[in-house]
Design a protein around this motif. Structure first.
Motif, PDB file in Angstrom:
ATOM      1  N   GLY A 179      -1.921  90.517  -3.561  1.00  0.00           N
ATOM      2  CA  GLY A 179      -1.503  90.264  -2.188  1.00  0.00           C
ATOM      3  C   GLY A 179      -2.262  91.063  -1.163  1.00  0.00           C
ATOM      4  O   GLY A 179      -3.190  91.798  -1.467  1.00  0.00           O
ATOM      5  N   MET A 180      -1.834  90.870   0.101  1.00  0.00           N
ATOM      6  CA  MET A 180      -2.481  91.500   1.235  1.00  0.00           C
ATOM      7  C   MET A 180      -1.396  91.945   2.207  1.00  0.00           C
ATOM      8  O   MET A 180      -0.823  91.088   2.875  1.00  0.00           O
ATOM      9  CB  MET A 180      -3.424  90.505   1.913  1.00  0.00           C
ATOM     10  N   PRO A 181      -1.034  93.212   2.259  1.00  0.00           N
ATOM     11  CA  PRO A 181      -1.551  94.292   1.426  1.00  0.00           C
ATOM     12  C   PRO A 181      -1.034  94.169  -0.010  1.00  0.00           C
ATOM     13  O   PRO A 181       0.026  93.600  -0.259  1.00  0.00           O
ATOM     14  CB  PRO A 181      -1.017  95.561   2.096  1.00  0.00           C
ATOM     15  N   ALA A 182      -1.817  94.699  -0.940  1.00  0.00           N
ATOM     16  CA  ALA A 182      -1.473  94.579  -2.362  1.00  0.00           C
ATOM     17  C   ALA A 182      -0.214  95.376  -2.685  1.00  0.00           C
ATOM     18  O   ALA A 182      -0.010  96.486  -2.202  1.00  0.00           O
ATOM     19  CB  ALA A 182      -2.634  95.061  -3.224  1.00  0.00           C
ATOM     20  N   LYS A 183       0.622  94.764  -3.511  1.00  0.00           N
ATOM     21  CA  LYS A 183       1.858  95.376  -4.006  1.00  0.00           C
ATOM     22  C   LYS A 183       1.963  95.076  -5.500  1.00  0.00           C
ATOM     23  O   LYS A 183       1.379  94.108  -5.992  1.00  0.00           O
ATOM     24  CB  LYS A 183       3.086  94.772  -3.308  1.00  0.00           C
TER      25      LYS A 183
END
Length: 169
Positions: free
Chosen positions: A136-140
């Motif tokens: 994802g954006m931001p990565a999680k």
């Protein structure tokens, strides 16, 4: 391949490495054995050092860089940096897959046995715990690594890139 000294620092490579003809490696870059740097990939150790372990593949169009006098880049063993990924001023431990088009920013730490999914953006200072998949954006974190992802993705890709490099030698 462009292998260039800069400010008195020449890239150093281990045994059995492959560099595509239009790859670029500049400055304070140290890489271990069985590494490969593919077409249009750039590893630019001009503003800080870049250290890579054994069996690291930097796929087509990927960029590895750092931040001037602040954030070096360190990459462990058995790491795949996917096509068009950007790895910048961060630490990546052993047995990591960085997916195609992923971005890992300054001061991030990606612990061992992890996957950064294609297109993920790991923002400045993020800690990716061992055994995680981040997307994802931001990565999680989206899940934990299982045996199939370890052997079927992380190990398979790193091992295959050693084989692919052999085809070009």
């Amino acid at each position: 391949m462009i292998l260039r000294e800069l400010n008195g620092k020449m890239p150093v490579q281990g045994k059995d490495c492959f560099f595509a003809e239009n790859s670029v490696v500049v400055g304070e870059v140290t890489m271990g054995d069985q590494c490969s740097v593919w077409y249009n990939a750039v590893i630019r150790g001009d503003v800080h050092y870049i250290k890579m372990g054994n069996k690291v593949n930097v796929q087509d169009g990927a960029v590895i860089h750092a931040t001037y006098k602040k954030s070096p880049t360190t990459i462990g063993n058995n790491v795949s940096i996917g096509h068009n990924a950007l790895v910048h001023g961060c630490t990546i431990h052993d047995n990591v897959l960085v997916g195609m088009g992923a971005i890992i920013m300054d001061d991030c730490v990606v612990e061992s046995n992890s996957i950064i999914a294609a297109g993920a953006v790991v923002t400045k200072g993020t800690l990716v715990p061992s055994g995680s998949v981040f997307a994802g954006m931001p990565a999680k974190k989206i899940k934990d690594i299982n045996k199939e992802l370890m052997s079927g993705e992380i190990d398979r890709i790193a091992t295959n890139y050693v084989k692919y490099a052999g085809w070009y030698k």
